[in-house]
Design an enzyme around this catalytic site. Structure first.
Site, mmCIF file in Angstrom:
data_model
loop_
_atom_site.group_PDB
_atom_site.id
_atom_site.type_symbol
_atom_site.label_atom_id
_atom_site.label_comp_id
_atom_site.label_asym_id
_atom_site.label_seq_id
_atom_site.Cartn_x
_atom_site.Cartn_y
_atom_site.Cartn_z
ATOM 1 C CG HIS A 1 -53.529 -16.188 -32.644
ATOM 2 N ND1 HIS A 1 -52.581 -16.348 -32.739
ATOM 3 C CD2 HIS A 1 -54.168 -15.506 -33.603
ATOM 4 C CE1 HIS A 1 -52.554 -15.721 -35.036
ATOM 5 N NE2 HIS A 1 -53.549 -15.365 -34.494
ATOM 6 N N PRO B 1 -42.363 -21.810 -30.089
ATOM 7 C CG PRO B 1 -40.676 -23.238 -30.971
ATOM 8 C CD PRO B 1 -42.016 -23.128 -29.437
ATOM 9 C CE1 TYR B 2 -48.551 -18.539 -34.234
ATOM 10 C CE2 TYR B 2 -49.605 -18.462 -32.241
ATOM 11 C CZ TYR B 2 -49.244 -18.120 -33.851
ATOM 12 O OH TYR B 2 -50.408 -17.021 -33.760
ATOM 13 C CB ALA B 3 -45.616 -17.689 -28.538
#
Length: 344
Positions: A343, A140-142
């Site tokens: 990242h 979800p972050y990416a």
């Protein structure tokens, strides 16, 4: 030149701010301090609050009408947390970014430099990625980063704002004067684990040694955070040369061009510490992947940028920051700081 840095009290944003200061650019910091540190705003104009707060953004521009560009670093960044709380991550990273760009348009800001992520890519057979590599975010972050890039590009296509996105993987170290660094006392990334093992006199575990990489261990793109900050400054300087005419948005990758395997990272670490850390090999953890690194040919061509620091330089910088972090930040647990690197 003045630039507004959202998330300017965090690891990346504050380091970009330091690089701006050194380059004669005045940073204006906007940060909620949810993960940022007030200590990283010392000597800088600072507005505490949320990027979605339109009245606050209006006040920033009213008090600094000569802001020439915005560097957007504000985001939640922890992959496991994004899996556990996707609603919170989409709200913080996507919804608030959409509100933020609306506030920028209202205030006549036409240049947006977006601090994005290499984690949105699907790696090639040689584990490298370029700006043309397929987009395949795995968390979800990416995905929030990929969604933000898409919405910014759509807005730039018809609205009076241009957007340059910088994509990178694993920043390491601190600025040369150690004004800022990682907030967390015990970061969970590989360099942090090596420092922890060295401090405790324990072995460092390489998790997974059968990946189809050059030495069987996973590969990552560890890059000195000061090199990343220099790239942001170069992007600000060359923004109008890169984005002009019909070109309203584009992306540039920032990386080493070769990546560093976990085994190479451990060897580099042991080349700068005494005594060396013992290394043991274990199986991969659930969710582990071989990894990726980015080519940076476009960055060299458009920004005149190449990384100047070696992995050993990055490790030395991280070691020095670990020594002074508690004194610099005045706490011993890092509960108010970031819990890892963006990242990763």
């Amino acid at each position: 030149m003045k630039v507004l840095i959202s998330g300017g009290a965090g690891y990346i944003g504050s380091t970009v701010g330091s690089a701006c200061l050194d380059a004669g650019i005045t940073p204006i910091v906007l940060d909620s301090l949810v993960t940022g540190r007030r200590e990283f705003t010392e000597g800088r104009a600072f507005y505490e609050g949320d990027i979605a707060d339109g009245a606050l953004v209006d006040r920033v521009f009213a008090e600094h009408p000569d802001i020439a560009a915005v560097v957007h670093c504000a985001a939640l960044i922890i992959v496991p947390d994004s899996v556990a709380d996707p609603v919170g991550y989409y709200r913080a990273n996507v919804s608030k970014s959409l509100e933020f760009v609306g506030h920028l348009l209202r205030n006549g800001c036409g240049r947006l430099l977006f601090s994005s992520s290499g984690s949105i890519y699907a790696a090639g057979e040689d584990f490298s990625v370029t700006e043309e590599s397929p987009i395949e975010p795995l968390s979800p972050y990416a995905r929030t980063k990929a969604v933000c890039e898409g919405l910014f590009a759509d807005i730039a296509a018809t609205q009076p704002i241009r957007v340059l996105s910088l994509r990178y993987f694993n920043p390491v170290g601190a600025d040369p004067e150690y004004r800022t660094g990682l907030q967390l006392r015990r970061p969970s990334h590989a360099v942090g684990k090596l420092i922890e093992a060295h401090t405790a006199g324990e072995p460092f575990r390489i998790t997974g040694t059968d990946w189809p990489t050059r030495d069987g261990s996973g590969i990552r793109d560890h890059i000195h955070v000061w090199d990343l900050a220099a790239a942001h400054v170069a992007a600000l300087r060359r923004f109008d040369d890169i984005l002009h005419g019909p070109t309203r948005s584009t992306v540039i990758n920032l990386g080493t061009g070769t990546g560093t395997t976990v085994r190479e990272l451990a060897d580099a670490f042991n080349s700068v510490v005494t005594p060396p850390v013992a290394v043991v090999e274990t199986g991969p953890r659930p969710g582990d992947a071989a990894g990726a690194f980015t080519r940076s040919d476009r960055a060299k061509r458009l920004l005149g940028w190449e990384p100047r620091h070696s992995i050993a330089d990055s490790i030395r910088s991280a070691l020095r920051w670990a020594e002074i972090r508690d004194e610099r930040l005045g706490d011993g647990d890092g509960e108010n700081g970031d819990r890892g690197l963006p990242h990763a």
